[in-house]
Structure formats: structure tokens, C-alpha cells
Scaffold this motif. Structure first.
Motif, PDB file in Angstrom:
ATOM      1  N   VAL A  84     -11.921  -8.620  32.558  1.00 39.36           N
ATOM      2  CA  VAL A  84     -11.468  -8.378  33.930  1.00 39.36           C
ATOM      3  C   VAL A  84     -12.560  -7.654  34.718  1.00 39.36           C
ATOM      4  CG1 VAL A  84      -9.767  -7.190  35.372  1.00 39.36           C
ATOM      5  CG2 VAL A  84      -9.045  -8.300  33.242  1.00 39.36           C
ATOM      6  N   CYS A  85     -13.112  -6.599  34.132  1.00 38.02           N
ATOM      7  CA  CYS A  85     -14.147  -5.824  34.820  1.00 38.02           C
ATOM      8  C   CYS A  85     -15.403  -6.657  35.045  1.00 38.02           C
ATOM      9  CB  CYS A  85     -14.478  -4.573  34.019  1.00 38.02           C
ATOM     10  SG  CYS A  85     -13.112  -3.387  33.952  1.00 38.02           S
ATOM     11  N   GLY A  86     -15.736  -7.501  34.077  1.00 35.01           N
ATOM     12  CA  GLY A  86     -16.889  -8.375  34.246  1.00 35.01           C
ATOM     13  C   GLY A  86     -16.704  -9.335  35.400  1.00 35.01           C
ATOM     14  N   ARG A  87     -15.511  -9.877  35.533  1.00 35.57           N
ATOM     15  CA  ARG A  87     -15.231 -10.796  36.637  1.00 35.57           C
ATOM     16  C   ARG A  87     -15.220 -10.076  37.987  1.00 35.57           C
ATOM     17  NH1 ARG A  87     -16.160 -14.793  33.456  1.00 35.57           N
ATOM     18  NH2 ARG A  87     -14.902 -16.659  33.639  1.00 35.57           N
ATOM     19  N   ALA A  88     -14.843  -8.792  37.981  1.00 38.30           N
ATOM     20  CA  ALA A  88     -14.730  -8.030  39.235  1.00 38.30           C
ATOM     21  C   ALA A  88     -16.017  -7.310  39.608  1.00 38.30           C
ATOM     22  CB  ALA A  88     -13.607  -7.003  39.107  1.00 38.30           C
ATOM     23  N   ALA A  89     -16.996  -7.257  38.699  1.00 41.03           N
ATOM     24  CA  ALA A  89     -18.134  -6.340  38.834  1.00 41.03           C
ATOM     25  C   ALA A  89     -18.962  -6.552  40.088  1.00 41.03           C
ATOM     26  CB  ALA A  89     -19.027  -6.448  37.593  1.00 41.03           C
ATOM     27  N   ASP A  90     -19.185  -7.784  40.474  1.00 43.46           N
ATOM     28  CA  ASP A  90     -20.040  -8.088  41.624  1.00 43.46           C
ATOM     29  C   ASP A  90     -19.456  -7.464  42.896  1.00 43.46           C
ATOM     30  OD1 ASP A  90     -21.841  -9.107  43.407  1.00 43.46           O
ATOM     31  OD2 ASP A  90     -21.356 -11.205  43.062  1.00 43.46           O
ATOM     32  N   GLY A  91     -20.144  -6.464  43.426  1.00 37.74           N
ATOM     33  CA  GLY A  91     -19.686  -5.815  44.646  1.00 37.74           C
ATOM     34  C   GLY A  91     -18.703  -4.687  44.433  1.00 37.74           C
ATOM     35  N   LEU A  92     -18.351  -4.411  43.179  1.00 43.13           N
ATOM     36  CA  LEU A  92     -17.394  -3.347  42.895  1.00 43.13           C
ATOM     37  C   LEU A  92     -18.042  -1.987  43.108  1.00 43.13           C
ATOM     38  CD1 LEU A  92     -14.444  -3.317  41.814  1.00 43.13           C
ATOM     39  CD2 LEU A  92     -15.389  -3.001  39.539  1.00 43.13           C
ATOM     40  N   ASP A  93     -17.423  -1.133  43.895  1.00 42.06           N
ATOM     41  CA  ASP A  93     -18.016   0.147  44.285  1.00 42.06           C
ATOM     42  C   ASP A  93     -17.704   1.231  43.260  1.00 42.06           C
ATOM     43  OD1 ASP A  93     -19.243   2.178  45.641  1.00 42.06           O
ATOM     44  OD2 ASP A  93     -17.726   2.352  47.215  1.00 42.06           O
ATOM     45  N   VAL A  94     -18.387   1.150  42.111  1.00 44.75           N
ATOM     46  CA  VAL A  94     -18.253   2.174  41.072  1.00 44.75           C
ATOM     47  C   VAL A  94     -19.640   2.613  40.634  1.00 44.75           C
ATOM     48  CG1 VAL A  94     -16.022   1.314  40.263  1.00 44.75           C
ATOM     49  CG2 VAL A  94     -18.128   0.476  39.188  1.00 44.75           C
ATOM     50  N   ASP A  95     -19.709   3.794  40.015  1.00 39.73           N
ATOM     51  CA  ASP A  95     -20.995   4.355  39.588  1.00 39.73           C
ATOM     52  C   ASP A  95     -21.352   3.979  38.158  1.00 39.73           C
ATOM     53  OD1 ASP A  95     -21.733   6.310  41.936  1.00 39.73           O
ATOM     54  OD2 ASP A  95     -19.592   6.558  41.563  1.00 39.73           O
ATOM     55  N   ASP A  96     -20.324   3.877  37.310  1.00 41.30           N
ATOM     56  CA  ASP A  96     -20.535   3.520  35.908  1.00 41.30           C
ATOM     57  C   ASP A  96     -19.461   2.529  35.485  1.00 41.30           C
ATOM     58  OD1 ASP A  96     -22.696   5.466  34.594  1.00 41.30           O
ATOM     59  OD2 ASP A  96     -21.525   6.634  36.033  1.00 41.30           O
ATOM     60  N   LEU A  97     -19.868   1.570  34.665  1.00 36.65           N
ATOM     61  CA  LEU A  97     -18.949   0.565  34.130  1.00 36.65           C
ATOM     62  C   LEU A  97     -19.095   0.593  32.619  1.00 36.65           C
ATOM     63  CD1 LEU A  97     -18.562  -3.040  35.564  1.00 36.65           C
ATOM     64  CD2 LEU A  97     -18.348  -2.547  33.141  1.00 36.65           C
ATOM     65  N   VAL A  98     -17.999   0.886  31.920  1.00 39.10           N
ATOM     66  CA  VAL A  98     -18.042   1.105  30.472  1.00 39.10           C
ATOM     67  C   VAL A  98     -17.208   0.036  29.775  1.00 39.10           C
ATOM     68  CG1 VAL A  98     -17.666   2.758  28.624  1.00 39.10           C
ATOM     69  CG2 VAL A  98     -18.227   3.591  30.921  1.00 39.10           C
ATOM     70  N   LEU A  99     -17.827  -0.671  28.829  1.00 35.20           N
ATOM     71  CA  LEU A  99     -17.184  -1.747  28.088  1.00 35.20           C
ATOM     72  C   LEU A  99     -16.887  -1.266  26.677  1.00 35.20           C
ATOM     73  CD1 LEU A  99     -19.722  -4.509  29.218  1.00 35.20           C
ATOM     74  CD2 LEU A  99     -17.536  -3.931  30.312  1.00 35.20           C
ATOM     75  N   LEU A 100     -15.608  -1.255  26.301  1.00 32.63           N
ATOM     76  CA  LEU A 100     -15.180  -0.709  25.019  1.00 32.63           C
ATOM     77  C   LEU A 100     -14.512  -1.788  24.175  1.00 32.63           C
ATOM     78  CD1 LEU A 100     -13.554   2.506  26.498  1.00 32.63           C
ATOM     79  CD2 LEU A 100     -15.712   2.416  25.235  1.00 32.63           C
ATOM     80  N   GLY A 101     -15.012  -2.012  22.969  1.00 30.53           N
ATOM     81  CA  GLY A 101     -14.412  -3.017  22.107  1.00 30.53           C
ATOM     82  C   GLY A 101     -14.332  -4.366  22.786  1.00 30.53           C
ATOM     83  N   SER A 102     -15.413  -4.745  23.453  1.00 29.17           N
ATOM     84  CA  SER A 102     -15.396  -5.935  24.309  1.00 29.17           C
ATOM     85  C   SER A 102     -15.667  -7.219  23.538  1.00 29.17           C
ATOM     86  CB  SER A 102     -16.446  -5.780  25.408  1.00 29.17           C
ATOM     87  OG  SER A 102     -16.544  -6.967  26.172  1.00 29.17           O
ATOM     88  N   PRO A 103     -14.888  -8.279  23.811  1.00 33.22           N
ATOM     89  CA  PRO A 103     -15.183  -9.592  23.243  1.00 33.22           C
ATOM     90  C   PRO A 103     -16.281 -10.302  24.025  1.00 33.22           C
ATOM     91  CG  PRO A 103     -13.254  -9.753  24.622  1.00 33.22           C
ATOM     92  CD  PRO A 103     -13.643  -8.287  24.599  1.00 33.22           C
ATOM     93  N   GLY A 104     -16.757  -9.662  25.117  1.00 34.56           N
ATOM     94  CA  GLY A 104     -17.709 -10.265  26.040  1.00 34.56           C
ATOM     95  C   GLY A 104     -17.169 -10.145  27.453  1.00 34.56           C
ATOM     96  N   THR A 105     -18.018 -10.403  28.413  1.00 30.79           N
ATOM     97  CA  THR A 105     -17.616 -10.265  29.818  1.00 30.79           C
ATOM     98  C   THR A 105     -17.629 -11.584  30.567  1.00 30.79           C
ATOM     99  OG1 THR A 105     -19.900  -9.882  30.528  1.00 30.79           O
ATOM    100  CG2 THR A 105     -18.599  -7.931  29.887  1.00 30.79           C
ATOM    101  N   GLY A 106     -18.131 -12.620  29.917  1.00 34.72           N
ATOM    102  CA  GLY A 106     -18.351 -13.881  30.618  1.00 34.72           C
ATOM    103  C   GLY A 106     -19.742 -13.968  31.205  1.00 34.72           C
TER     104      GLY A 106
END
Length: 278
Positions: A167-189
Motif C-alpha cells: 500500500v505504501c509503495g503504491r502511495a509513495a509518489d508525492g506522499l508528504d512524509v519524511d521517512d517511509l519504513v518497510l517492515l516484513g515486506s513481501p515487496g512494494t511493486g
């Protein structure tokens, strides 16, 4: 959503949860009724609540209006109102860690964002991006609205667990956050952190006992549907900042006293030089 409207939103959504509890009880669903009733308690701070279907809820821990550091937790598969308590436990553990470690006078808050219909772990939806594609615009909108409460100077960290990282990978482009942390991820696409097209620092971690390590990190087109989520986020090829998560399993990233939780607290507080790496 503004700082001045928060208390009204909390009260309105507690009332919605209480109504949903009565409706569930009337239909003989005692488990859902109990879950809804817990969310309706006077101490709960609900930014949103929807009791339909598997249910959705967004809950705040701390004083969001005066927070200098805000963490938004995005859950993975099998998270619903019926299983909400375990998600809440994780968010509450993070908030306690932040409150203990934050410098005097520094405000912190955690938001548990169950803002989408998560897939079942054992299902075809858990290996395709369909649910993530549906959720991504809502997550972007939520973070945009969050800035209206916290102000532009607050640091926002997005903590994405399991399918939540898709979900975060799909939303990341343009998302106004300072840090993005992926935990136990199967991948982001995405093939790499750079392909997420985010200004945020991208972090990744996987516990030594996490079964997701055995998931094939690839993506293929199968009859017009993408199956799998591409490059392993903890691999050097992906290019994230990989940090230590200890030996925990797939559900242990927010466990009290764990190496991972300690590192998450440091990331949210901006103490990045203190984060321990593998």
C-alpha cells in the motif's frame, strides 16, 4: 480536518462505534459487538470509523494537534475490526516508546490507520496489488489531511507492515512524509527505493524469524494480473536503509523491548545516527 475539530471528530466516531456495537449485538454477532464497544470507550480517539463489512478505523495515540513527531502505522493482511486489538497493541507500544524517549517538551503521536480492506493472508488478493491500488489514494488523502492538523514542521513517518508496505509503495509518489519504513515486506511493486519516487528516506527491516523471507520476491504477469511484488526491500539491489529487527517473527516488529521497536522509535524521533544496522 484541523486541530480545532479533532475533539468533535473523536466524539462523533465514538458515537458511530457505539451504534455499530448495538447493531452487531442485535444481529447476534457478539464478537464484533465487543470490538465496536471497545472502540466507543470515552478514552478512545477515533479519527474515523466504519463498521460495515470487515470494518475500518483510524485511532490516535497522543496529542496529535501538538505533536512534533507523528508515526502512521499501516497494517498488513488479516487486519479488521475483528482482529483490531492486536493492531492497536502494536501502535500503543510504539507510542509508549516514543513518549519515554522523546526529549522533554517534544510532542509525539501515533496514528493506527486501518483505512483499507486488507486481504486475507491465504488468498489470491494477498499476492496481487489490487487492494493496495484501491488503498493508495486514501492513504495519500489521509496524510495530506494530517498535515492540516500537525502543521508543515512536524515530522511524519510512515510505518508499513507486510502487505501494508505494498500500500505504501503504491502511495509513495508525492506522499508528504519524511521517512517511509518497510517492515516484513513481501515487496512494494517497485524495483528499487528510487523507483518509489518519494522524497522520504526509505528504510527496511526483516526479523530473523519472519516467514516472509521465504516468499519469492518477483513479479509476473499472469493473464493480465500482476502476481508478486518485485525486489526484496532488504536486498542491496533495492537500496533502502536496512536496519536491525532482531530475531523476531512476522508479528514481532512492535514487540515491547525488541531491537526493532527501539530502532523504530529512533527513526520516528529523527535520531537516525542511533539506528542499529544489520
Amino acid at each position: 480536518m484541523t486541530a480545532s475539530t479533532l475533539e468533535g471528530a473523536y466524539a462523533a466516531n465514538r458515537a458511530n462505534a457505539e451504534l455499530a456495537a448495538r447493531m452487531a449485538a442485535g444481529h447476534g454477532d457478539r464478537h464484533r459487538a465487543a470490538a465496536d464497544r471497545a472502540l466507543a470507550a470515552p478514552s478512545r480517539r477515533l479519527l474515523s470509523f466504519d463498521g460495515r463489512g470487515s470494518g475500518r478505523a483510524t485511532e490516535v495515540f497522543g496529542d496529535l494537534a501538538h505533536a512534533d513527531h507523528v508515526a502512521v502505522v499501516v497494517p498488513g493482511s488479516d487486519t479488521s475490526l475483528d482482529t483490531y486489538e492486536r493492531f492497536r497493541t502494536a501502535a500503543a507500544a510504539l507510542y509508549r516508546g516514543l513518549a519515554r524517549q522523546a526529549p522533554t517538551g517534544t510532542g509525539t503521536a501515533v496514528v493506527a490507520w486501518l483505512g483499507y480492506t486488507t486481504p486475507a493472508t491465504v488468498s489470491t488478493t494477498a499476492i496481487t496489488p489490487e487492494r493496495a491500488d484501491e488503498a493508495a489514494p486514501d492513504l495519500r488523502d489521509f496524510v495530506r489531511g494530517l498535515r492540516g492538523v500537525t502543521g508543515p514542521d512536524s515530522r511524519i513517518t510512515l510505518l508499513c507492515h507486510s502487505y501494508g508496505s505494498v500500500v505504501c509503495g503504491r502511495a509513495a509518489d508525492g506522499l508528504d512524509v519524511d521517512d517511509l519504513v518497510l517492515l516484513g515486506s513481501p515487496g512494494t511493486g517497485a524495483d528499487s527505493a528510487a523507483d518509489l519516487r518519494t522524497r522520504a528516506r526509505v528504510w527496511a527491516a526483516r526479523g530473523g524469524g519472519d516467514w516472509v523471507a521465504e516468499v519469492p520476491h518477483t513479479d509476473v504477469d499472469l493473464l493480465g494480473t500482476t502476481v508478486g511484488f518485485g525486489t526484496d526491500p532488504v536486498s542491496s539491489a533495492f537500496g533502502a536503509r536496512v536496519f536491525s529487527a532482531g530475531d523476531g517473527g512476522h508479528s514481532d516488529y512492535f514487540r515491547q523491548g525488541s531491537a526493532c521497536l527501539a530502532n523504530l522509535v529512533r527513526i520516528v524521533l529523527g535520531e537516525t545516527s542511533e539506528v542499529t544496522h544489520v
